[in-house]
Motif scaffolding. Structure first.
Motif, short mmCIF file in Angstrom:
data_model
loop_
_atom_site.label_atom_id
_atom_site.label_comp_id
_atom_site.label_asym_id
_atom_site.label_seq_id
_atom_site.Cartn_x
_atom_site.Cartn_y
_atom_site.Cartn_z
N PHE A 1 -0.32 7.17 -9.32
CA PHE A 1 0.29 7.31 -8.00
C PHE A 1 -0.72 7.04 -6.88
CE2 PHE A 1 1.61 10.10 -4.42
CZ PHE A 1 2.78 9.44 -4.08
N PHE A 2 -1.84 7.74 -6.90
CA PHE A 2 -2.82 7.59 -5.82
C PHE A 2 -3.53 6.23 -5.85
CE2 PHE A 2 -2.37 12.23 -6.23
CZ PHE A 2 -2.00 12.52 -4.92
N PRO A 3 -3.90 5.68 -7.03
CA PRO A 3 -4.40 4.30 -7.03
C PRO A 3 -3.39 3.30 -6.47
CG PRO A 3 -4.96 5.38 -9.09
CD PRO A 3 -4.04 6.31 -8.36
N GLY A 4 -2.09 3.54 -6.73
CA GLY A 4 -1.07 2.66 -6.19
C GLY A 4 -0.98 2.75 -4.68
N MET A 5 -1.15 3.95 -4.14
CA MET A 5 -1.16 4.11 -2.69
C MET A 5 -2.30 3.32 -2.07
SD MET A 5 -0.30 8.21 -2.32
CE MET A 5 -0.35 8.18 -0.53
N LYS A 6 -3.45 3.37 -2.72
CA LYS A 6 -4.62 2.65 -2.21
C LYS A 6 -4.46 1.14 -2.33
CE LYS A 6 -9.65 2.37 -2.76
NZ LYS A 6 -10.83 2.88 -3.52
N LYS A 7 -3.89 0.69 -3.44
CA LYS A 7 -3.80 -0.74 -3.71
C LYS A 7 -2.70 -1.43 -2.92
CE LYS A 7 -3.52 -3.98 -7.60
NZ LYS A 7 -3.43 -4.12 -9.08
N TYR A 8 -1.54 -0.79 -2.83
CA TYR A 8 -0.37 -1.44 -2.22
C TYR A 8 0.11 -0.77 -0.94
CZ TYR A 8 0.03 -3.83 -6.73
OH TYR A 8 -0.21 -4.58 -7.84
N GLY A 9 -0.60 0.26 -0.48
CA GLY A 9 -0.12 1.00 0.68
C GLY A 9 0.04 0.13 1.92
N LEU A 10 -0.98 -0.64 2.26
CA LEU A 10 -0.92 -1.47 3.46
C LEU A 10 0.14 -2.57 3.36
CD1 LEU A 10 -4.68 -1.74 4.50
CD2 LEU A 10 -2.87 -0.39 5.58
N PRO A 11 0.23 -3.31 2.22
CA PRO A 11 1.32 -4.30 2.14
C PRO A 11 2.70 -3.68 2.26
CG PRO A 11 -0.35 -4.73 0.46
CD PRO A 11 -0.70 -3.42 1.07
N VAL A 12 2.92 -2.54 1.61
CA VAL A 12 4.23 -1.90 1.72
C VAL A 12 4.46 -1.40 3.15
CG1 VAL A 12 5.65 0.02 0.89
CG2 VAL A 12 4.29 -1.30 -0.72
N LEU A 13 3.39 -0.99 3.83
CA LEU A 13 3.51 -0.61 5.24
C LEU A 13 3.98 -1.79 6.08
CD1 LEU A 13 3.13 1.36 7.59
CD2 LEU A 13 0.72 0.70 7.65
N LEU A 14 3.50 -2.99 5.77
CA LEU A 14 3.96 -4.18 6.50
C LEU A 14 5.44 -4.43 6.24
CD1 LEU A 14 0.94 -6.61 6.00
CD2 LEU A 14 1.52 -5.26 8.01
N PHE A 15 5.89 -4.22 5.00
CA PHE A 15 7.32 -4.33 4.72
C PHE A 15 8.10 -3.32 5.56
CE2 PHE A 15 6.03 -6.51 0.80
CZ PHE A 15 6.97 -7.52 0.75
N SER A 16 7.56 -2.10 5.67
CA SER A 16 8.25 -1.07 6.45
C SER A 16 8.28 -1.44 7.93
CB SER A 16 7.54 0.27 6.26
OG SER A 16 7.65 0.71 4.92
N LEU A 17 7.19 -2.01 8.43
CA LEU A 17 7.19 -2.45 9.84
C LEU A 17 8.26 -3.52 10.07
CD1 LEU A 17 3.34 -2.65 10.56
CD2 LEU A 17 4.96 -0.95 11.41
#
Length: 277
Positions: free
Chosen positions: A119-135
């Motif tokens: 879970f936490f490695p996934g947050m680090k790895k894909y957090g910013l790209p998924v944030l762009l999807f959310s934006l």
């Protein structure tokens, strides 16, 4: 297809139970803040509303709205609470994409046969790209409001003195919610493809192919969320006091479970077409 995806999603939830507990604690803290906000900022304002049983008139209600509008502009206490609420809301909006990124990474690793705490490695790895999807989702969500809000604002102003006018808002709200549902569905499947490395647009095509089963999953999970809401509301009416409070505090657990279960079921529906056996 709907039944099998939901069943496989439930098996995924059993593998990721620790995420459910973390989200439950997270939402408990958020619920506590909302409780303090309502108790300290909203309840005192509501108590000033003219009592119809005590001779409250249309003029009294109008003065109440004018006073509230003035307080929103000049009262330091009200402004402080509003800024705090805005800040914490923005923080929660920014955290949500990182939580989803961790969950998606967990699902990818489960499909690959790996076991562990991803879970936490996934947050680090894909957090910013998924944030762009959310934006992108937030921009697309707010875009229709540029045309809708002027029309809705006029109806709201008229509805202050003439409540039946508020019914004319229903078509606007329903149309916007349907648009929001479709946008979220498409972007969710694009996130599946991006985080899996199979491509966003190929996943978009998969979403269009399985749109009806995907909607079926959403209906089933939405019915479960509605049932949780109705149980909490009924408990407040039938068993006020401590039982209702305890049930309300426990409500985030089934709510989080249904949210995660819904994403996992959608993921397995997507993977059944993207990685056919």
């Amino acid at each position: 297809m709907v039944k099998s995806s939901i069943a496989r999603g439930w098996l995924s939830m059993k593998e990721q139970f620790y995420i459910l507990i973390l989200l439950f604690i997270y939402r408990l803290f958020w619920g506590y803040f909302l409780y303090k906000f309502i108790k300290s900022a909203v309840v005192p304002v509501l108590l000033r509303y003219p009592d119809p049983g005590a001779g409250g008139s249309e003029m009294g209600r109008l003065l109440y709205y004018i006073e509230g509008h003035t307080a929103l502009q000049s009262d330091p206490a009200v402004l402080r609470w509003l800024w705090l609420l805005l800040g914490l809301t923005v923080l929660r909006l920014l955290l949500s994409p990182f939580i989803r990124a961790g969950l998606l990474h967990e699902l990818h690793q489960e499909r690959a046969g790996a076991r562990g705490l991803f879970f936490f490695p996934g947050m680090k790895k894909y957090g910013l790209p998924v944030l762009l999807f959310s934006l992108a989702e937030w921009v697309l969500t707010l875009l229709p409001l540029y045309w809708l809000l002027p029309r809705m604002y006029r109806l709201l102003l008229g509805g202050i003195m003439n409540y039946p006018l508020l019914l004319k808002l229903v078509p606007y709200v329903l149309g916007w919610l349907l648009y929001l549902f479709i946008i979220r569905k498409l972007l969710l499947y694009m996130q599946f493809g991006y985080t899996a490395g199979t491509g966003m647009f190929s996943s978009l095509l998969v979403c269009l192919k399985v749109l009806l089963p995907s909607i079926g999953i959403s209906i089933v999970m939405g019915a479960g969320s509605l049932a949780v809401l109705l149980i909490c509301s009924a408990s407040a009416l039938l068993y006020p006091g401590l039982p209702a409070l305890l049930l309300r505090q426990a409500a985030p657990l089934p709510s989080n479970l249904l949210d995660m279960w819904g994403i996992a079921a959608q993921y397995h529906l997507w993977s059944s077409k993207s990685f056919p056996q």
